[in-house]
Design an enzyme around this catalytic site. Structure first.
Site, short mmCIF file in Angstrom:
data_model
loop_
_atom_site.label_atom_id
_atom_site.label_comp_id
_atom_site.label_asym_id
_atom_site.label_seq_id
_atom_site.Cartn_x
_atom_site.Cartn_y
_atom_site.Cartn_z
N HIS A 2 79.98 86.00 126.51
CA HIS A 2 81.35 86.49 126.65
C HIS A 2 81.41 87.29 127.95
O HIS A 2 80.42 87.90 128.35
CB HIS A 2 81.60 87.40 125.45
CG HIS A 2 83.02 87.88 125.27
ND1 HIS A 2 83.56 88.87 126.05
CD2 HIS A 2 83.97 87.52 124.39
CE1 HIS A 2 84.80 89.10 125.63
NE2 HIS A 2 85.08 88.30 124.63
N GLN A 20 79.92 88.47 117.40
CA GLN A 20 80.32 87.27 116.68
C GLN A 20 79.38 86.99 115.51
O GLN A 20 79.66 86.13 114.69
CB GLN A 20 80.33 86.08 117.67
CG GLN A 20 81.30 84.99 117.34
CD GLN A 20 82.75 85.44 117.30
OE1 GLN A 20 83.44 85.17 116.33
NE2 GLN A 20 83.22 86.10 118.33
N LYS A 53 86.20 92.86 114.13
CA LYS A 53 85.80 91.49 113.77
C LYS A 53 85.12 91.43 112.40
O LYS A 53 84.80 90.36 111.92
CB LYS A 53 84.89 90.90 114.85
CG LYS A 53 85.66 90.63 116.14
CD LYS A 53 84.85 89.93 117.20
CE LYS A 53 85.72 89.72 118.43
NZ LYS A 53 84.96 89.23 119.58
C1 LIG Z 1 84.83 89.60 120.80
C2 LIG Z 1 83.56 89.55 121.54
C3 LIG Z 1 83.25 90.50 122.50
C4 LIG Z 1 84.20 91.59 122.91
O1 LIG Z 1 84.51 92.40 121.82
P1 LIG Z 1 85.67 93.50 121.94
O2 LIG Z 1 85.97 93.82 120.52
O3 LIG Z 1 86.82 92.84 122.65
O4 LIG Z 1 85.12 94.65 122.70
C5 LIG Z 1 82.03 90.41 123.12
N1 LIG Z 1 81.16 89.44 122.83
C6 LIG Z 1 81.42 88.50 121.90
C7 LIG Z 1 80.39 87.46 121.59
C8 LIG Z 1 82.63 88.52 121.22
O5 LIG Z 1 82.89 87.60 120.31
#
Ligand SMILES: *Cc1c(COP(=O)(O)O)cnc(C)c1O
Length: 404
Positions: A121, A201, A224
């Protein structure tokens, strides 16, 4: 076995209609929905507890401090961290990675090397570019193959005594690949490098054991895993957290301040400057309790069932291209229809109540690898159902007919 009907009843938002159709929420990779216990806990905090932590002698301040620190203990237990002070509250994955990368940017030297992967990411790429620029260190990238898997033979070749930190994700948000982080960590440690795992994730699908993994840092976002936005965790091994300089200066992170010199507070406070998201930190613990009550073994098994079913149903389409075809995958499917822009498909199925993510998923190097502008990404949570996948397939059929 999960009682999906009763689980779904925990999530008020899932009863919504969108564009006159029942909501089918398959954008869990971007953020998860919140169960009623989490929503209620936010209100309860402001109705009954609200006060600043660690500062007042008064009753409410002590209650708030106790509940906040209890939440830290819950998360320590969840991650199996050795010490509670190795568990830092943050505003999310992005903040956690920036905190660590900023620290390394100050202690690395020219000639040192940072390794990331092609599957990252942007939030696990850009902070390391800053660190490399600031320190003169070099950034190296573990390449991937057509299945969206990291190439471990190439990784091993990149490692050397110059490698100081390896930063990779546990599960790819764009493709769903589960990376062999045990191997990555072990090999990095053989050359004396630290390892940061971006677990943003992975944490919705599994329970990481940071001691068994032996990673040096593990970061994730609360939103998440059914928790509030603006919350997250940075786990760091004590020895590394002591070595890294503080990230932000302010209240709570100091031992003594004079205009000549400031000494820092002990862990975890050294990295928790200012008034944190107190309600968020407390409620993140509630979300972790909720998921553990369902059980991560149950969640993993059920989501794999959804993944297998959706993959099988999508394979019925002609002219479909899948991205990320590793055997080791979480419940994320990235795909395109030949000659059709992913955005157009996303916009049409939205009209039919189906929420998916389209675009580059903050992972442009992966899109460049496949030479595509983006993908349609469906990401499933434990509250999704096969019936929803059927609705999704019917919506895709309509979209495909309209756009062909
Ligand atoms: C969503 C995500 C991020 C970023 O997370 P934030 O909640 O936007 O800080 C980083 N790495 C992965 C693999 C993600 O899925």
């Amino acid at each position: 076995m999960l009682d999906i009907k009763s689980i779904r009843a925990d999530f008020p938002i899932l009863t919504q209609h969108v564009n006159g159709k029942p909501l089918v929420y398959f954008d869990n990779g971007a953020t998860a929905q919140k169960p009623q216990v989490v929503i209620d806990a936010i209100a309860k905090y402001y109705e009954e507890i609200n006060a600043n932590i660690h500062r007042g002698v008064h009753h409410l301040s002590q209650v708030a401090t106790d509940v906040y620190e209890e939440s830290r203990l819950k998360i320590q237990k969840h991650l199996n961290a050795r010490h509670s002070y190795e568990v830092l509250f943050t505003s999310g994955t992005t903040f956690g990675i920036n905190l660590v990368a900023n620290g390394f940017g100050q202690i690395l030297k020219p000639g040192d090397e940072i390794i990331v992967s092609h599957l990252e990411h942007h939030s696990n790429i850009v902070p390391w570019q800053f660190a490399a620029e600031r320190s003169g260190a070099t950034l190296k990238v573990i390449p991937m193959n057509e299945k969206g898997e990291l190439m471990m033979d190439e990784y091993v070749k990149l490692l050397s005594p110059n490698t100081k930190i390896v930063a990779v994700n546990h599960i790819s948000n764009a493709l769903g690949t589960i990376n062999p982080i045990e191997f990555i960590i072990e090999k990095a440690h053989e050359v004396g490098a630290a390892v940061l795992i971006d677990g943003a994730q992975a944490t919705p699908h599994l329970k990481p054991d940071v001691q068994a993994l032996d990673c040096d840092f593990y970061v994730f976002s609360g939103h998440k895993i059914c928790g509030p936005t603006g919350t997250g965790i940075l786990y760091g091994k004590e020895k590394w957290l002591n070595q890294l300089p503080p990230y932000q200066g302010g209240g709570e992170m100091i031992k003594e301040v004079t205009f000549e010199k400031t000494t820092y507070a002990c862990l975890p406070h050294k990295f928790e400057a200012g008034t944190p998201n107190i309600a968020g930190g407390i409620v993140l613990g509630v979300a972790v309790d909720y998921l553990n009550a369902i059980g991560f073994d149950n969640i993993e098994a059920y989501e794999q069932e959804l993944l297998d079913y959706a993959t099988k149903r999508l394979q019925e389409f002609d002219g479909i291209e899948f991205y990320g075809t590793s055997e080791h995958k979480a419940s994320v499917i990235s795909f395109n229809f030949t000659g059709i822009h992913p955005y157009d498909v996303g916009a049409i199925i939205d009209k039919l109540g189906v929420a998916v993510r389209t675009g580059h998923h903050c992972a442009q190097p992966i899109m460049n690898y496949f030479n595509i502008p983006g993908t349609i990404r469906a990401s499933f949570a434990f509250y999704n159902t096969k019936e929803e996948i059927d609705i999704f397939i019917e919506a895709l059929k309509k979209a495909k007919t309209m756009l062909s």
